[in-house]
Design a protein around this motif. Structure first.
Motif, PDB file in Angstrom:
ATOM      1  N   SER A 160      63.778   8.965  74.271  1.00  9.74           N
ATOM      2  CA  SER A 160      62.715   9.787  74.824  1.00  9.74           C
ATOM      3  C   SER A 160      61.560   9.545  74.342  1.00  9.74           C
ATOM      4  O   SER A 160      61.126   9.459  73.176  1.00  9.74           O
ATOM      5  N   LYS A 161      60.455   9.535  75.341  1.00 11.83           N
ATOM      6  CA  LYS A 161      58.976   9.270  74.709  1.00 11.83           C
ATOM      7  C   LYS A 161      58.509  10.523  73.959  1.00 11.83           C
ATOM      8  O   LYS A 161      57.215  10.566  73.562  1.00 11.83           O
ATOM      9  N   SER A 243      65.684  14.996  79.236  1.00 16.79           N
ATOM     10  CA  SER A 243      64.363  15.117  79.294  1.00 16.79           C
ATOM     11  C   SER A 243      64.065  15.504  80.860  1.00 16.79           C
ATOM     12  O   SER A 243      64.269  14.658  81.704  1.00 16.79           O
ATOM     13  N   ASP A 245      61.200  15.938  81.779  1.00 16.16           N
ATOM     14  CA  ASP A 245      59.908  15.310  82.202  1.00 16.16           C
ATOM     15  C   ASP A 245      60.265  13.781  82.581  1.00 16.16           C
ATOM     16  O   ASP A 245      59.599  13.324  83.572  1.00 16.16           O
ATOM     17  N   GLU A 246      61.385  13.075  81.879  1.00 20.18           N
ATOM     18  CA  GLU A 246      61.639  11.852  82.305  1.00 20.18           C
ATOM     19  C   GLU A 246      62.755  11.897  83.273  1.00 20.18           C
ATOM     20  O   GLU A 246      63.071  10.803  83.733  1.00 20.18           O
ATOM     21  N   VAL A 250      68.580  11.284  77.824  1.00 20.83           N
ATOM     22  CA  VAL A 250      67.958  10.320  76.674  1.00 20.83           C
ATOM     23  C   VAL A 250      68.489  10.583  75.312  1.00 20.83           C
ATOM     24  O   VAL A 250      69.394  11.343  75.041  1.00 20.83           O
TER      25      VAL A 250
END
Length: 397
Positions: A160-161, A243, A245-246, A250
């Motif tokens: 994950s970022k 995630s 958002d993603e 993740v």
């Protein structure tokens, strides 16, 4: 024989050895005529293509591999059906369709072309380099099987970022090791903890009404706190991390640290709930799709000949198989890759196993010629144990 030692190479760790299937056809060591592996290029050839390869390249030395199925009683061969642990076909842990795992024994010989001189192996009088080449090919892992498994066993989850810079609130929240409940309803399963504020919320509602009440995703839409972890899947080896958002599952390399912020010691936890992969598998089995597409146990009418050849599934390849079977009903595809196959096969190509045009022609011939869709032999049809066995068929389309 000594003069031919320059015609061979000894396979090294990085060399690709194609010893399980012909690069131009779907002939294998189990085929009636076995498989011929060039001891210089390590390419495999069926009987219909090995002589033309010798003529074009001048390569004369081949290891012939013949693999014969061991005779075994059906009741001894059938083992307990294990529950799948991954969404895949034909790989360890995946759906196997009740297929019996068969055992084989291999025989080897050295073949010198174009005379087709056959030397039975083992042979104590072979030159050292030739023997080393033969031993290396026999010991090598087949490249096509290795690459196919890597390609279809499943994708590695992305990191994950947000993992390296995740915001975590100092709000005093401490999560106990058990006894969890959604903070917005009474659900006590399918619970997720948000890694920013420690909120415990239920997961998404599934298409059949089971699952959760969407409170975890609602919480993200209100707060934009991106990462959550499924409670009950946390172990010292990791957990299910999602995630929002993603919009994907993740990996969080800092998961233990993030959980410790809310008082969770991963070393003390054990798995108490299903992972998302296990839930997907159960859902597929629950709705009966696996049994439906296989027509397990039913009397099926067998059909043979051109246009009636299927494709074996490996991992998740059934989707790709379906696409290819549809494409090869289009006349333009058939004309280019089936009608033109002989011309393509006769062209001089360094490595036909990695040439797109060659491999498309190979697939076209395999699907459309009927060569691999033939009725069982008399010996097979007379076998009462085989006739009385359940039929398992996996359809691609």
């Amino acid at each position: 024989m000594e003069g031919l030692q320059g015609e061979v190479k000894v396979p090294l760790g990085g060399d690709r050895v194609y010893k399980d299937q012909c690069v131009y056809s779907f002939d294998t060591p189990e085929s009636d005529d076995g498989l011929y592996v060039c001891l210089y290029s390590f390419l495999g050839f069926g009987k219909d293509y090995v002589l033309s390869y010798c003529t074009r390249t001048g390569r004369k030395l081949f290891l012939h591999i013949k693999r014969n199925k061991k005779v075994q009683q059906l009741q001894q061969a059938v083992t307990e059906v294990k529950k799948p642990t991954k969404l895949a076909l034909g790989v360890d842990g995946g759906f196997d369709g009740g297929q019996v795992k068969e055992e084989y024994e291999e025989t080897y010989s050295l073949v010198i072309l174009p005379e087709h001189t056959v030397i039975t192996l083992p042979n104590a009088h072979l030159p050292d380099r030739l023997q080393q080449s033969i031993d290396g090919v026999i010991a090598a892992e087949n490249v096509s099987k290795k690459e196919a498994l890597l390609a279809w066993e499943g994708e590695k989850l992305p990191i994950s970022k947000h993992a390296s810079s995740l915001q975590q609130l100092d709000n005093g929240v401490k999560i106990p090791p058990s006894g969890w409940k959604c903070s917005r309803c009474d659900l006590t399963n399918n619970l997720w903890v948000n890694l920013t504020d420690g909120a415990i919320l239920c997961g998404r509602r599934y298409f059949d009404g089971s699952g959760g009440n969407n409170h975890a995703v609602d919480h993200f839409q209100q707060t934009h706190y991106p990462l959550c972890v499924k409670l009950g899947t946390i172990t010292p080896d990791g957990a299910d991390v999602y995630s929002y958002d993603e919009d994907t599952m993740v990996e969080d390399p800092n998961l233990a640290e993030h959980l410790a912020h809310f008082g969770i010691n991963v070393a003390l936890l054990t798995k108490t709930d299903q992972t998302m992969t296990e839930l997907e598998i159960d859902m597929n089995m629950k709705i009966g799709e696996w049994s439906v597409i296989q027509e397990s146990g039913k009397e099926l009418e067998l059909v043979f000949g051109p246009g009636y050849t299927g494709m074996r599934n490996l991992g998740n390849s059934c989707y790709l198989n379906s696409v290819m079977q549809v494409l090869f009903t289009i006349p333009e595809f058939c004309n280019r890759y089936y009608s033109n196959a002989d011309t393509v096969f006769q062209s001089v190509i360094t490595n036909p196993a990695e040439d797109f045009e060659v491999q498309m022609c190979k697939l076209a011939v395999g699907l459309l010629s009927g060569q691999y869709s033939k009725a069982a032999t008399a010996d097979q049809t007379d076998n009462k144990e085989i006739k009385n066995a359940k039929v398992f068929v996996a359809y691609d389309c």
